[in-house]
Design an enzyme around this catalytic site. Structure first.
Site, PDB file in Angstrom:
ATOM      1  N   ASP A 267     -14.377  -4.402  -0.436  1.00  0.00           N
ATOM      2  CA  ASP A 267     -13.150  -4.946   0.132  1.00  0.00           C
ATOM      3  C   ASP A 267     -12.302  -3.768   0.629  1.00  0.00           C
ATOM      4  O   ASP A 267     -12.629  -2.596   0.415  1.00  0.00           O
ATOM      5  CB  ASP A 267     -12.403  -5.822  -0.883  1.00  0.00           C
TER       6      ASP A 267
HETATM    7  C1  NOJ Z   1      -8.740  -7.965   1.883  1.00  0.00           C
HETATM    8  C2  NOJ Z   1      -9.181  -9.301   1.393  1.00  0.00           C
HETATM    9  O1  NOJ Z   1      -9.291  -9.307  -0.007  1.00  0.00           O
HETATM   10  C3  NOJ Z   1     -10.485  -9.799   1.973  1.00  0.00           C
HETATM   11  O2  NOJ Z   1     -10.653 -11.146   1.631  1.00  0.00           O
HETATM   12  C4  NOJ Z   1     -10.521  -9.601   3.456  1.00  0.00           C
HETATM   13  O3  NOJ Z   1     -11.711 -10.102   3.991  1.00  0.00           O
HETATM   14  C5  NOJ Z   1     -10.362  -8.121   3.740  1.00  0.00           C
HETATM   15  N1  NOJ Z   1      -9.079  -7.663   3.245  1.00  0.00           N
HETATM   16  C6  NOJ Z   1     -10.475  -7.800   5.208  1.00  0.00           C
HETATM   17  O4  NOJ Z   1      -9.342  -8.190   5.880  1.00  0.00           O
END
Ligand code: NOJ
Length: 720
Positions: A267
């Site tokens: 993430d």
């Molecule tokens: C953080 C989030 O937790 C995740 O769900 C998301 O896909 C990513 N950022 C990318 O934006």
């Protein structure tokens, strides 16, 4: 021209080029990008050089057909081997045509329509240049304080799995390589992100291995069984180790045990976050732990870029680890057809034609209506077309109804509740007033609202949370409506007029002050682009409410976590021989949620007959049939969701008081009766035993059929 085999790229790549493939940067880093892109985390201090960007394997948040083409073109000019960029974005519940938030979609219990929504999201995203979506989110959720429950489909592992599959089918279709109107899916957040302690985002998760396997993992697994191409690791710890650096979770379980051969991405910033987690001393160690655990792509930090080469050159890791990750990424690019056509589905002309088109919006309207849940109705709904309406509340004319994760959606273009009602009855008989802001009270607004209400036959109150109040980093400790709105409803209730509340929000709320004051409560969630029309369809009875909750509405936040598939305890409160005091209970509130899993009303009534079992005994080769007659005893045709639950009365480990095993949606005309039959087989009774084997127990069970998890009638059978 015959393409070279993907492996030969790896052979030709320098170490720096390989490591570049493992980096994902957000769109502002790329030449040709105009938009600022989606920023969902810190951006500072990455220290990337032009050379790094040239070697980068994937971009996050880029979309718009022309822009995608421009960025890809510029990239191909610069990248030595001409390896195309992989374009990923968060297309969570629609691209420009925004569908209801996933939690709402869950409440539709409509897998076909859920699949269709993902298919449309994919079509719009793919034609706008996106290759991979960071969806579906398959996290099981039990804590409505957590802002991200709106991204999940609810608290049940079986239903979440069914929805995860439906979304993957919708996004990916059957042939990613040739069907350029689809996108690859990336299931997230692996694993158990939804179990953050206290419902606080990014917080610790600590579950037993059995809990993890029994409740939290099945929906991710279901997505992978459906062919989901990618996995995103979660921010949280799992048994003391952040998922991003968790070798047991990613390498042992996901790769070796489940055989997942696709790409795993971290993430945003999560590789570097191993440091504040306290699982790595510095960026070098964070890179080491992550690559060893199995993270192929590092999103938006540069630990790999800075340290993998050195780690490989010093023999701390084998270069093979890097090669394998690169190969998986290139294979995905190949699967998407990018080596043959790096622009894939991006097509500005077609984009203008299909994005946010009428056909897509019609599906959004249909799904939004099916996602709303009628929680209470004491004679107010449906509204009559000859009534005069006071439409009051901060959501009466608000376009903030798309919900979090709707980057490309336009709040201006969203159909507001006022517009939806006006489309039914014109504006003449609607008096509209805000009454208060979402969080701010104002005497002037209140006075105007009271005046509007006094002259009307019925009050429709449009209340809720702003989209900022849920979603990522949108956690709340108090999940009541903001005080300003509670004060508004209190004052309006004093008028004694019929009053229906429509709620816009991203989580189950504590409805004190609402459910006790309004005569009707319609939970509309964040309904998406066509929200106002969909809600008006329901308010006037042109469409029948058919949504059923997939996440319990707590009586109060003090009960959290409160979920239907809980254990009985040794001192259950409702046992026939229960003591007065020494039972499992709260002294100041009930144990039960206000509205349970599976619950939802309709404008008609359904009567359930006595369920019948084909036999009191099941064996592995002799499944049971459970039949029940359901009758529509009301005056309008409507859809009912017939639910099948099971309880294992004595297990190797204790089993939930109810577990959803199946459901059927049926449409019944007024007066119509239908027999609904379910098959129940031994594999459906299996679960993870104390030693983690997956098996059933011979012995006694209860099987329940009914309209929700609370009001279902039980029958006993035994498994031999
Ligand atoms: C953080 C989030 O937790 C995740 O769900 C998301 O896909 C990513 N950022 C990318 O934006």
């Amino acid at each position: 021209m015959k393409r070279q085999p993907i492996e030969t790229y790896v052979e030709q790549m320098t170490l720096a080029e390989k490591i570049g493939q493992l980096l994902q940067l957000a769109v502002p880093f790329f030449e040709g990008a105009k938009t600022e892109g989606e920023i969902t985390g810190p951006m500072e201090g990455l220290g990337v050089s032009e050379e790094t960007v040239r070697n980068t394997g994937s971009v996050l948040g880029l979309s718009g057909a022309q822009e995608a083409i421009n960025v890809q073109q510029a990239h191909l000019r610069k990248n030595r081997l001409g390896i195309p960029l992989l374009i990923m974005a968060d297309i969570i519940h629609g691209y420009k045509t925004i569908f209801p938030v996933p939690l709402a979609i869950g409440c539709s219990w409509d897998l076909k329509l859920a699949e269709r929504s993902a298919e449309i999201a994919a079509r719009e995203a793919a034609v706008s240049g996106v290759h991979v979506t960071f969806a579906p989110m398959a996290d099981l959720v039990r804590d409505p304080r957590w802002g991200r429950v709106m991204e999940a489909t609810g608290e049940d592992p079986f239903l979440n799995g069914e929805f995860a599959r439906a979304f993957v089918r919708g996004f990916q279709g059957k042939d990613l390589q040739n069907d350029t109107s689809r996108v690859a899916a990336c299931v997230k957040h692996f694993a158990a992100y939804g179990a953050a302690e206290g419902g606080r985002d990014y917080n610790t998760v600590d579950l037993s291995e059995r809990q993890l396997r029994e409740y939290y993992l099945p929906a991710y697994k279901a997505a992978l069984d459906e062919g989901c191409e990618m996995v995103m690791a979660s921010f949280n710890t799992v048994d003391g180790i952040p998922s991003t650096g968790n070798k047991r979770l990613l390498r042992r379980l996901l790769r070796e045990e489940w055989g997942f051969g696709g790409v795993i991405i971290s993430d945003w910033g999560a590789v570097k976050e191993l440091i504040p987690h306290g699982a790595a001393a510095d960026e070098k160690e964070a890179a080491l732990r992550s690559i060893e655990a199995g993270i192929d792509i590092e999103m938006m930090t540069t630990c790999y870029m800075k340290h993998l080469a050195e780690l490989a050159e010093n023999g701390v890791i084998e270069e093979k680890l890097i090669d394998e990750a690169v190969l998986r990424i290139l294979q995905l690019k190949q699967k998407l057809g990018l080596f043959d056509n790096p622009y894939r589905g991006a097509d500005p002309a077609r984009e203008a034609e299909i994005v946010f088109c009428g056909e897509h919006r019609a599906v959004s309207r249909e799904l939004a209506a099916k996602s709303c849940v009628l929680l209470k109705n004491e004679g107010v709904l449906p509204l009559r077309r000859d009534q005069s309406i006071a439409l009051i509340g901060p959501f009466a004319q608000s376009g903030d109804i798309l919900g979090p994760w709707s980057w490309h959606g336009s709040t201006e273009a969203a159909v507001r509740l006022h517009d939806g009602i006006a489309a039914k009855i014109g504006t003449g008989r609607i008096a509209v007033a805000e009454g208060c802001g979402i969080e701010e009270a104002s005497p002037r607004q209140l006075a105007a609202a009271l005046r509007a209400a006094e002259g009307a036959d019925v009050i429709v109150l449009a209340l809720g949370e702003s989209s900022e109040m849920s979603g990522e980093a949108g956690c709340r400790g108090d999940i009541r409506l903001p005080q300003a709105q509670l004060a508004l409803i209190e004052r309006l209730a004093e008028l004694g007029k019929p009053m229906a509340a429509v709620l816009f929000n991203g989580r189950p709320l504590d409805l004190h002050g609402v459910a006790d004051r309004a005569d009707a409560v319609l939970e509309a969630w964040f309904p998406g682009s066509e929200g106002g029309h969909a809600i008006a369809d329901l308010l006037f009875g042109d469409v029948q409410p058919a949504g059923r909750l997939t996440m319990s509405f707590p009586y109060a936040a003090g009960q959290i976590p409160v979920y239907y598939n809980s254990f009985n305890t040794g001192r259950p409160k409702d046992a026939p021989d229960a003591q007065v005091r020494y039972v499992s209970q709260y002294l100041d509130m009930p144990n039960e949620p206000l509205y349970p899993f599976g619950y939802g009303l309709s404008y008609t009534a359904f009567a359930y007959g006595e369920p019948e079992l084909s036999s009191p005994e099941m064996t592995p080769d002799r499944p049971l049939t459970i039949k029940v007659k359901v009758t529509n005893t009301g005056a309008v045709a409507a859809e009912e969701t017939v639910q099948l639950y099971v309880r294992d009365l004595a297990g190797d480990v204790v089993r939930p008081v109810k577990e959803l095993k199946d459901f059927r949606k049926i449409l019944l005309q007024p007066g119509e009766a239908r027999e609904v039959a379910f098959a129940l087989t031994e594999p459906q009774l299996r679960y993870h035993h104390a030693d983690l084997t997956f098996a059933s127990d011979a012995g006694d069970f209860l099987v329940y059929v009914g309209p929700n998890s609370r009001d279902a009638a039980g029958l006993r059978f035994s498994l031999r």
